[in-house]
Design a protein around this motif. Structure first.
Motif, PDB file in Angstrom:
ATOM      1  N   HIS A 115      -8.689   2.468   8.837  1.00 48.68           N
ATOM      2  CA  HIS A 115      -8.936   2.143   7.442  1.00 48.68           C
ATOM      3  C   HIS A 115     -10.440   2.014   7.201  1.00 48.68           C
ATOM      4  O   HIS A 115     -11.158   1.483   8.039  1.00 48.68           O
ATOM      5  N   TYR A 127     -10.929   3.794  -0.866  1.00 46.96           N
ATOM      6  CA  TYR A 127     -10.080   3.369   0.254  1.00 46.96           C
ATOM      7  C   TYR A 127      -9.605   4.597   1.015  1.00 46.96           C
ATOM      8  O   TYR A 127      -8.981   5.486   0.446  1.00 46.96           O
ATOM      9  N   GLU A 153       1.496  -1.835   4.850  1.00 41.20           N
ATOM     10  CA  GLU A 153       0.528  -2.925   4.712  1.00 41.20           C
ATOM     11  C   GLU A 153       0.433  -3.391   3.259  1.00 41.20           C
ATOM     12  O   GLU A 153       0.706  -2.633   2.333  1.00 41.20           O
ATOM     13  N   ASP A 212       0.848  -1.189   0.000  1.00 42.94           N
ATOM     14  CA  ASP A 212       0.000   0.000   0.000  1.00 42.94           C
ATOM     15  C   ASP A 212       0.888   1.245   0.000  1.00 42.94           C
ATOM     16  O   ASP A 212       1.785   1.381   0.827  1.00 42.94           O
ATOM     17  N   TRP A 213       0.628   2.157  -0.933  1.00 46.31           N
ATOM     18  CA  TRP A 213       1.459   3.354  -1.056  1.00 46.31           C
ATOM     19  C   TRP A 213       1.221   4.371   0.073  1.00 46.31           C
ATOM     20  O   TRP A 213       2.037   5.267   0.261  1.00 46.31           O
ATOM     21  N   ALA A 214       0.121   4.241   0.780  1.00 41.86           N
ATOM     22  CA  ALA A 214      -0.204   5.207   1.835  1.00 41.86           C
ATOM     23  C   ALA A 214       0.399   4.755   3.163  1.00 41.86           C
ATOM     24  O   ALA A 214       0.184   3.625   3.593  1.00 41.86           O
ATOM     25  N   ILE A 254      -5.186  -3.353  -3.697  1.00 44.78           N
ATOM     26  CA  ILE A 254      -5.730  -2.200  -2.989  1.00 44.78           C
ATOM     27  C   ILE A 254      -4.585  -1.362  -2.423  1.00 44.78           C
ATOM     28  O   ILE A 254      -3.614  -1.880  -1.884  1.00 44.78           O
ATOM     29  N   GLY A 255      -4.696  -0.059  -2.564  1.00 45.71           N
ATOM     30  CA  GLY A 255      -3.642   0.846  -2.122  1.00 45.71           C
ATOM     31  C   GLY A 255      -2.557   1.060  -3.161  1.00 45.71           C
ATOM     32  O   GLY A 255      -1.634   1.847  -2.939  1.00 45.71           O
ATOM     33  N   TRP A 294      -5.618   9.585  -6.222  1.00 45.47           N
ATOM     34  CA  TRP A 294      -5.166   9.772  -4.849  1.00 45.47           C
ATOM     35  C   TRP A 294      -5.432  11.203  -4.384  1.00 45.47           C
ATOM     36  O   TRP A 294      -5.274  12.159  -5.140  1.00 45.47           O
ATOM     37  N   LYS A 298      -7.464   5.867   4.464  1.00 47.31           N
ATOM     38  CA  LYS A 298      -6.508   5.449   5.483  1.00 47.31           C
ATOM     39  C   LYS A 298      -6.019   6.699   6.211  1.00 47.31           C
ATOM     40  O   LYS A 298      -5.516   7.628   5.582  1.00 47.31           O
ATOM     41  N   GLN A 311      -7.898   6.899  -1.828  1.00 50.54           N
ATOM     42  CA  GLN A 311      -7.693   6.395  -3.187  1.00 50.54           C
ATOM     43  C   GLN A 311      -9.000   5.834  -3.718  1.00 50.54           C
ATOM     44  O   GLN A 311      -9.673   5.050  -3.034  1.00 50.54           O
TER      45      GLN A 311
END
Length: 299
Positions: A156, A139, A69, A33-35, A88-89, A115, A141, A128
């Motif tokens: 989340h 999504y 994550e 996940d990029w976040a 996801i993410g 994003w 976060k 996102q």
């Protein structure tokens, strides 16, 4: 070029959070996940995260730091070579051939979704939205520091806006680098229940005593790996890590039961990996939370 970032504090904890960006983000890889990549977090003179890999590339599968994550892929098995599947993410990734999914492969990302990020002095909010074939989701976060308490909370929310049920597992890899100490004597990890796996040839480096992993010797060029310390039984979400040599500790709790509990550690990082199951029918919204309470150990 320096990746985009923001700093948060509640006067007790200070942390840096990297922000997702498909051109300049620190993590642009196909696994995590990029976040929420956190390269540093400090509390009472102790540090908990940092760079643990020797060679960094922003698009590699492990270009991450902190409590990052990863979700199991959606639609991978039914996708044909050249078609997309979902992480996801991250977004929609291309399945290159008929090989089984491998988190280390450099899958191309075709659709990053949209994003948005909002920052406050003590909080970062990520959003996102992705719409790809029959899968679609929103999504959210949030990474927040509690007021007047040494606690970081990650919340989340996943809303299924597509046509297909979203069914996946998500785990937090928890790349701890506590006080920049090598993994070895002084580190003790405590789990909610007695452990069921064995060190498998690594007895000189780590011992299992009831519900604890106790490190005996620096890993050097070794690593410790366990597939599931619960032996398929699951567990409550409650883990503590202490560096009894320096006096730094952290307690991790989640509001969903652990479905599987992997563990991985090398010389530079220590990683309990609790998994939870996520299921959302079309139109359904699901939420979950993980808290990190930082403390000092009397040593």
């Amino acid at each position: 070029m320096k990746p985009p970032e923001t700093k948060i504090t509640n006067g007790i904890i200070d942390a840096t959070v990297y922000l997702p960006d498909e051109q300049t983000g620190y993590n642009r890889g196909p696994r995590f996940d990029w976040a929420g990549v956190i390269p540093d977090l400090s509390y009472k003179g102790h540090t908990y995260f940092g760079q643990w890999i020797d060679t960094y590339s922003p698009t590699s599968h492990d270009a991450v730091m902190g409590p990052v994550e990863a979700f199991d892929p959606l639609g991978f098995d039914e996708a044909k070579p050249g078609e997309t599947f979902i992480k996801i993410g991250i977004g929609a990734l291309v399945k290159p051939d008929s090989s089984a999914y491998n988190f280390m492969r450099p899958y191309a990302i075709l659709n990053y979704g949209n994003w948005k990020v909002k920052s406050k002095p003590d909080e970062v909010k990520f959003f996102q939205a992705l719409n790809e074939n029959e899968y679609a989701y929103e999504y959210k976060k949030n990474i927040r520091l509690k007021k007047h308490r040494p606690i970081l909370v990650i919340t989340h929310t996943l809303k299924n806006t597509g046509k297909r049920t979203i069914e996946t597992e998500v785990y937090d890899h928890n790349f701890f680098v506590i006080d920049r100490q090598p993994t070895g004597p002084g580190f003790v990890v405590t789990f909610p229940d007695d452990l069921h796996e064995k060190p498998d040839g690594k007895e000189a480096y780590v011992s299992i005593k009831n519900n604890q992993l106790i490190f005996l010797k620096e890993l050097k060029d070794k690593y410790i790996a366990f597939k599931d310390l619960t032996d398929g039984k699951g567990a409550s979400y409650h883990i503590t890590i202490e560096n009894q040599k320096t006096g730094a500790g952290v307690k991790i709790t989640g509001d969903r039961p652990i479905s599987k509990l992997a563990f991985w550690s090398s010389l530079k990082t220590l990683c309990p990996e609790p998994y939870i199951k996520i299921r959302a029918k079309p139109g359904q919204k699901v939420s979950w939370k993980i808290s990190y309470e930082y403390y000092t150990v009397n040593n």
